[in-house]
Motif scaffolding. Structure first.
Motif, PDB file in Angstrom:
ATOM      1  N   SER A 261       0.752  -1.231  -0.003  1.00  0.00           N
ATOM      2  CA  SER A 261       0.059  -0.050  -0.036  1.00  0.00           C
ATOM      3  C   SER A 261       0.843   1.109  -0.270  1.00  0.00           C
ATOM      4  CB  SER A 261      -0.777  -0.028   1.216  1.00  0.00           C
ATOM      5  OG  SER A 261      -1.802   1.133   1.257  1.00  0.00           O
ATOM      6  N   LEU A 262       1.820   1.174   0.816  1.00  0.00           N
ATOM      7  CA  LEU A 262       2.744   2.242   1.008  1.00  0.00           C
ATOM      8  C   LEU A 262       3.606   2.717  -0.456  1.00  0.00           C
ATOM      9  CD1 LEU A 262       4.114   4.504   2.564  1.00  0.00           C
ATOM     10  CD2 LEU A 262       5.515   2.533   3.853  1.00  0.00           C
ATOM     11  N   GLU A 263       3.569   1.554  -1.191  1.00  0.00           N
ATOM     12  CA  GLU A 263       4.485   1.668  -2.410  1.00  0.00           C
ATOM     13  C   GLU A 263       3.200   2.115  -3.612  1.00  0.00           C
ATOM     14  OE1 GLU A 263       6.627  -1.785  -3.542  1.00  0.00           O
ATOM     15  OE2 GLU A 263       7.946  -1.441  -1.928  1.00  0.00           O
ATOM     16  N   GLY A 264       2.059   2.314  -3.229  1.00  0.00           N
ATOM     17  CA  GLY A 264       0.905   2.690  -4.212  1.00  0.00           C
ATOM     18  C   GLY A 264       0.234   1.794  -4.733  1.00  0.00           C
ATOM     19  N   LYS A 265       0.070   0.524  -4.109  1.00  0.00           N
ATOM     20  CA  LYS A 265      -0.564  -0.570  -4.697  1.00  0.00           C
ATOM     21  C   LYS A 265      -1.715  -1.173  -3.997  1.00  0.00           C
ATOM     22  CE  LYS A 265       3.909  -2.153  -5.913  1.00  0.00           C
ATOM     23  NZ  LYS A 265       4.948  -3.223  -5.532  1.00  0.00           N
ATOM     24  N   ARG A 266      -2.301  -1.957  -4.428  1.00  0.00           N
ATOM     25  CA  ARG A 266      -3.367  -2.686  -3.640  1.00  0.00           C
ATOM     26  C   ARG A 266      -2.912  -3.459  -2.294  1.00  0.00           C
ATOM     27  NH1 ARG A 266      -8.046  -4.075  -6.532  1.00  0.00           N
ATOM     28  NH2 ARG A 266      -8.182  -6.170  -5.456  1.00  0.00           N
ATOM     29  N   GLY A 267      -3.585  -3.049  -1.211  1.00  0.00           N
ATOM     30  CA  GLY A 267      -2.968  -3.835  -0.029  1.00  0.00           C
ATOM     31  C   GLY A 267      -2.975  -5.178   0.202  1.00  0.00           C
TER      32      GLY A 267
ATOM     33  N   TYR B 172      10.281  -0.784  -0.807  1.00  0.00           N
ATOM     34  CA  TYR B 172      11.186  -0.688  -2.083  1.00  0.00           C
ATOM     35  C   TYR B 172      12.295  -1.748  -2.064  1.00  0.00           C
ATOM     36  CZ  TYR B 172       8.907   3.867  -1.612  1.00  0.00           C
ATOM     37  OH  TYR B 172       8.315   4.918  -1.476  1.00  0.00           O
TER      38      TYR B 172
END
Lengths: 440, 160, 693
Positions: free
Chosen positions: A187-193, A208
């Protein structure tokens, strides 16, 4: 702001500044010993910091209870990759509301804990992942971070010692699954959790794909006092193998619900009757969940003699979990409770793996029916059976979290399911293999 | 698509908080913050966010549809969120929700005709010890009885 | 290699390299562990939970698709707890599955059916209401039926990882999760259909095949795609002589998993309504249907007459007909008609490359090399559009081996997504771009160079000289357009070179020269459409055309002989990398004849002795007479690719770069033939932008 009166039976270590005027401000924090532990760490080696945390027997306060010092020691400090600190402030385990009060009342305590962790592993950047619903806490944390920058506790040259650390808040957007550490990182990388395949664990390949220390808010908040008191003294606050205090959220049918800081090993009876003022309306306790709705449910009789620590709860077949104590009195409808718990996990199942996605959905439908008394005894067996079929077979712990309370409720409160279906007349009651037809 | 100067400033700060090349990290917060201003996640907003973060729009769609606080349709000016999860349920949150439905004349995820109110039954919002709890937009209200609920709604109506 | 790890699977001692996944180690030991989401070559998911196995000393069942082997590990793949877990997972899976197997395209070849059959989740305990969503059409090619979807994410991975397109995603959460197309309600992509083929169930279906037939009612014929030069094997599903499906699910052939839209769906030219099914003769100025006997007689008569008076023939061969046909055609021309006026449409300077590489061995790359070599340089070509298999191989090479790819192209290309360096050049200045990469290229251990038609003539020699100066091993691929463009050169469809690049004594006319010759008596076109590009100067030339359709050239013909398509004939073709593969007739169109048969009948009619003209005997002549084609018979016969190696000494050829021009087809065009595929045209006409990198 405090939402409940403190109890004299508390051991206030993490919460000791709660209730001070302007407790969230850095001046209050500094006036009451704030950032001293961090300054102390500047004179310690990374090994010494980690050893101190190991000695404290601090175990992860998010629910899994993994030893924190050990987790930190897994970080490959020699790796050329940048290291990150990530704070799990995605508090969403039903029954749990402790991280919220920590961040609201003493945000600098969290920042100091993070700084110490960063120092211990050589991280230069950190993120506080705060659940979307806690928007006001983002404002509080952002303000505190700004204060820390202005006093040189964060930035490129912290306290003039050439240390660099930047800290940011990051908001979630409503997903229980993001409380699972690898899903949080996604989620923090901008994806679905959605959770990641593990290993590798975040300590080695986290944010990352870099080494990452990821802990719960309360875990980080415990660290400054560990450094201050020394790991050993901190450990002695608790029980062997589990040191310190635990923020415990008393919820449900209790006279004085609230968040209390209690030593690990605190007796359940004393907690309910003295800290919590007893069961609401003087009723009997029918069921007890020690640490959030993912834990297997205990009956009142099972719970009374226990103590609030990892081993005691494990021996009783449940878990200490997140500290979200849920107390249910004798009038509680356990079928409804089972349904509401399953409703939650069904809503929050990310859909990644089959047993969780389909299992929670089926169980929710089945429990909805049983709650209305529509079903046969075969359906009650089916509830337990389906939960067993999810248990241990899902991609991440959410499947187990849904299965465990369900299995225990059906096992321990089967008679309530039977009573419900007995109330509704079913046209073909004799044949368990036929779908039910209802005549009301 | 342009946003207010305050939001633009906030977004610039947000994107700068991730390491170079990792701007995609800003996706979820960016959607939250822009939703607050735009009202909901419109198709144009999806395109705009995709453009700003240099990712395919389908990746934005994937994320928007995953998180329960991101909405494709506008919610009311006052979005009433009632937690009915276990700890709140034990304090009669189910009855509170029913009461709210009656009071507002709305069901789960419905928006009033005038766009002032919307209602949603939500999962645990982290107020378990002070149950039953609700959120009006981002503001918490604790120990909400039906009477207290009416007061909250009535005072919001007065503000209009 | 590091020491092998020894473990026990189902009582069998198995050895595998460290890092091998248990599911792979088991497979190599002949033990199949079932899985939906695990797919070799793509990223790991561990989502379907079907591959759970019991591992001694581990408390829970383990997903064998993410579990690496360990020394002394004891694995049980079919023990009671494992079987019970699989059965329950299938039971879960079927809860929201529509169970519409009787009408589902996948019925009979569905992995879900197979799995349920094997683990017997037959009894259904689910009596609740199923979650349903309606089926959606995403493009002329792709339909998605969400309830059938088991969310194995294979389609998403093949699209993003395999194809480099990333047009599919997953939306919603939990049981409402479903696959979503790139643009909200529709797809803008390669329309390759890889997602459809890789789908283990009937969730993704194709506009071509859906509801056409049951799988067991088809015969399945493996042959070679007739469009571009890459030479993918496609397995055609044929029902009542009608091709209804193309795929490559058995992963055989040089393309393994891969097929593009052409190989998978563009077979529909075969039963196009405009397909010629009767010979045509110009009678009273109009083309009219005649019998084969009459048409052949007329052509033979004309040929004999012109030959007798030493008239001028012009013969144009095809880049899509078989090697046997091309070999026989040039033999017919040279031996039967006594002319070297034979040519074909040249799309790459293979000849100059062969000359420049004279005397070398191991300098011509194979399709496999695109996947194996450590570095590759793409010059003047948009591989993803023109050579999709080679693009796929390079991409897979990057994903699996971290290959370093360099591009020197006019515009952006898909390889940019992962290439280490990209240079944009004006047409004709590619070599300057290549030169600018010298410092990086010279650091590579080896290099594969793929070059397009803008590198021709002296530029080919300069490119080779540049590569020589790098002092590293280099292999080449000269890119050409069509399925047998390379074979046409190898077989000597050239005025100056016979089969195997052997120079001829009196070089004949080139294609433009034939078209410009006002005194041409006969123009004989076999499977080509020169009049789409040139005008015929000789107004009185007698034009004979062997064709499938009434193309521009056929419209000008005096006699049109309806030819069988590549999917209706046997023979061999040679792909862009010189790999010779077998065509197997899959279907038949009544009234048509394979070109070889037409030419054979013509020879018979003219009483020419050109030898036996069966496919086998002509192939045998090729093997013995064409340099580089002495390839092992069993390799070709079993449907594998045999590498030809026509490199020899210098070729005394006059370089004619002006004759080389690629059609620069896209994924959705393919010269004249492409126009007759409704699927290709439907995609071109589909609203919305087509995918460009």
């Amino acid at each position: 702001m405090l939402y409940n009166e403190p109890s004299p039976l508390e051991t206030r270590v993490l919460t000791r500044r709660f209730g001070l005027p302007n407790s969230a401000h850095i001046d209050t924090y500094l006036a009451h010993g704030g950032y001293r532990s961090f300054e102390k760490c500047l004179e310690m080696t990374q090994e010494q910091i980690i050893e101190e945390v190991k000695a404290s027997n601090l175990r992860g306060r998010g629910g899994a209870g993994f030893p924190t010092g050990l987790k930190w020691s897994f970080v490959p400090r020699q790796s050329p990759k940048p290291k990150y600190i990530v704070v799990n402030a995605d508090e969403s385990e039903p029954g749990t509301c402790k991280d919220r009060v920590l961040m609201e009342n003493d945000p600098h305590l969290l920042i100091e804990g993070v700084l110490i962790a960063a120092q211990a592993v050589g991280a230069k950047r950190g993120y506080i992942y705060i659940r979307g619903e806690y928007r006001y806490l983002i404002d509080i944390m952002d303000r505190a971070i700004e204060e820390a920058y202005s006093r040189n506790y964060l930035g490129k040259n912290i306290l003039g010692r050439g240390i660099e650390f930047d800290l940011y808040t990051h908001t979630g957007a409503g997903a229980y699954e993001c409380g699972e550490e690898s899903a949080l990182l996604e989620s923090l990388e901008g994806k679905r959790g959605q959770p990641r395949i593990r290993p590798p664990f975040p300590a080695v390949a986290g944010l990352y794909q870099c080494p990452t220390v990821l802990n719960n808010v309360e875990t980080f908040c415990a660290v400054p006092s560990i450094i201050e008191m020394g790991g050993k003294a901190w450990a002695e606050l608790g029980v062997p193998k589990a040191g310190g205090t635990k923020l415990t959220c008393l919820t449900g049918h209790i006279n004085k619900p609230g968040v209390y800081e209690l030593r690990l090993g605190f007796p359940v009876e004393k907690m309910i009757n003295e800290v919590g003022g007893g069961i609401r309306g003087g009723k009997k306790m029918k069921a007890f969940i020690p640490g959030g709705s993912s834990c297997p449910v205990l009956t009142g009789e099972e719970a009374w003699p226990l103590t609030m620590d990892y081993d005691s709860m494990a021996k009783a077949g449940t878990m200490l979990g997140s500290g979200g104590v849920i107390i249910m009195d004798e009038d509680t409808d356990m079928v409804k409770a089972a349904l509401r718990i399953m409703h939650f996990y069904q809503h929050e199942s990310c859909g990644w793996c089959i047993p969780c996605r389909e299992g929670t959905t089926w169980l929710k439908k089945l429990l909805t029916r049983l709650d209305q008394g529509l079903g046969t005894s075969r359906d009650i067996d089916l509830v337990g059976d389906l939960a067993q079929n999810m248990l241990g077979r899902t991609f991440c712990p959410l499947g187990d979290a849904a299965a465990l309370p369900t299995i225990s409720i059906v096992q321990k409160f089967r008679h309530e399911f039977e009573a419900k279906i007995a109330k509704v007349q079913v046209a073909m009651p004799a044949s368990a293999n036929h779908p039910f037809v209802v005549v009301q | 698509m342009t946003f207010s100067p305050e939001l633009e400033k906030k977004l610039a700060k947000l994107i700068a908080s991730y390491p170079p090349g990792k701007e995609k990290s800003a996706l979820v917060p960016m959607l939250m913050f822009t939703q607050d201003e735009v009202g909901c996640i419109t198709p144009e907003l999806v395109q705009e966010v995709a453009k700003r973060l240099n990712i395919p729009p389908v990746q934005v769609d994937e994320v928007v549809s995953y998180y329960s606080m991101l909405h494709r349709k506008p919610m009311g000016k006052y979005h009433i969120q009632i937690c009915t999860n276990i700890s709140c349920l034990l304090w009669d949150a189910d009855k509170l929700f029913e009461h709210a439905c009656q009071k507002l004349g709305l069901g789960h995820k419905q928006v009033s005709a005038d766009g002032q109110f919307s209602l949603e039954e939500v999962e645990c919002i982290g107020a378990c010890s002070w149950a039953p709890a609700i959120q009006v937009n981002y503001d918490f209200h604790h120990h909400v009885t039906p009477e207290k609920f009416d007061q909250i709604i009535d005072s919001l109506k007065k503000v209009q | 290699m590091a020491d092998l790890v020894t473990l026990t699977i189902n009582g069998k001692t198995v050895q595998a390299p460290p890092g091998t996944l248990v599911i792979d180690a088991a497979k190599r030991a002949g033990i199949e562990i079932p899985a939906f989401c695990y797919y070799e070559g793509f990223s790991l998911q561990a989502a379907c939970r079907m591959c759970l196995v019991e591992v001694e000393k581990m408390p829970k069942l383990q997903a064998s698709c993410t579990l690496p082997v360990a020394e002394g590990m004891v694995v049980k793949t079919e023990s009671d707890p494992v079987v019970k877990a699989r059965k329950s997972t299938l039971e879960f899976l079927l809860t929201n599955h529509p169970l519409d197997c009787p009408v589902c395209d996948k019925g009979g070849e569905c992995e879900l059916q197979d799995m349920v059959f094997r683990y017997g989740a037959a009894e259904s305990r689910f009596t609740e209401i199923k979650h349903h969503v309606d089926e959606k059409q995403w493009s002329p090619i792709v339909f998605y039926d969400a309830p059938r979807c088991i969310l194995c994410y294979r389609c998403i991975r093949v699209c993003s990882e395999g194809m480099g397109v990333g047009a599919l995603g997953i939306v919603n959460r939990g049981v409402y999760s479903e696959i979503a197309p790139s643009h909200g309600d529709h797809l803008e992509c390669d329309e390759c259909g890889a997602c459809i083929d890789i789908c283990p169930v009937g969730a993704l279906t194709s506009g071509t095949y859906r509801y056409q037939t049951r799988p067991w009612e088809m015969k399945h014929v493996g042959t070679i795609c007739t469009f571009c030069s890459n030479g993918c094997k496609t397995t055609l599903g044929v029902r009542n002589e009608k091709i209804v499906r193309g795929n490559n699910r058995d992963k055989s052939g040089i393309n393994g998993e891969f097929l593009c839209i052409k190989g998978r769906f563009a077979f529909d030219f075969q039963d196009h309504p405009e397909r010629l099914t009767s010979p045509l003769m110009r009678i009273d100025g109009k083309l009219q249907e005649v019998s084969w006997a009459k048409a052949l007689e007329a052509v033979a008569k004309k040929f004999a007459e012109v030959k007798a008076r030493n008239g001028k023939f012009g013969i144009v061969g095809s880049t899509k007909t078989t090697n046997e046909e091309n070999f026989f055609l040039q033999k017919f021309a040279r031996q039967g008609l006594g002319t070297n006026n034979i040519d074909h449409h040249r799309s790459g300077d293979v000849v100059t490359l062969m000359d420049a590489l004279a005397g070398r061995t191991n300098a011509l790359a194979t399709v496999e090399d695109c996947y194996q070599m450590k570095a590759a340089l793409v010059v003047g070509a948009d591989l993803a559009q023109e050579h999709p298999l080679l693009a796929y191989q390079l991409r897979a090479n990057f994903r699996h081996h971290n290959a370093r790819v360099y591009t020197v192209t006019r515009g952006p290309v898909r390889e940019d997504q992962y290439s280490v360096s990209r240079v944009r050049t004006e047409p004709g200045k590619e070599l300057e771009g290549v030169e600018s990469l010298r410092p990086m290229l010279s650091q590579e251990p080896e290099l594969l160079i793929l070059f397009g038609s803008s590198i021709k003539g002296e530029d080919v020699r300069r490119l080779v000289a540049f590569a020589d100066s790098l002092n590293i091993p280099v292999k080449y691929i000269c890119l050409v357009d069509y399925s047998n463009s390379r074979g046409a050169v190898d077989m000597g469809l050239l005025p100056d070179l016979g089969p195997g690049y052997q120079p001829v004594d009196n070089p004949g006319l080139t294609l433009p020269e034939m078209m410009a010759a006002t005194d041409l008596d006969v123009l004989w076109v076999v499977g080509a459409n020169p009049l789409a590009r040139y005008s015929l100067a000789a107004a009185n030339a007698f034009v004979v055309v062997q064709e499938m359709f009434l193309t521009e050239t056929a419209q000008r013909a005096d006699v049109v002989l309806p030819a069988a398509s590549a999917y209706e004939k046997n023979g061999t073709v040679t792909n862009v990398t010189g790999q010779c593969q077998k065509l197997t007739a899959a279907a038949k169109t009544m009234g048509t004849k394979p070109d070889l048969e037409i030419m054979g009948l013509l020879a018979k009619e003219m009483k020419l002795n050109l030898g036996i003209w069966t496919v086998q005997s002509v192939f045998e002549q090729i093997r013995t007479q064409v340099r580089g084609y002495n390839i092992p018979l069993p390799v070709v016969a079993t449907g594998q690719a045999a590498q030809t190696s026509p490199l020899n000494g210098r070729i005394p050829v006059i370089s004619r770069p002006d004759l080389i021009q690629s059609a620069s087809n896209t994924l959705f065009t393919s010269g004249s033939l492409g126009r007759y595929s409704k699927k290709l045209t439907s995609v071109l006409e589909y609203p919305g932008e087509l995918y460009r990198p």
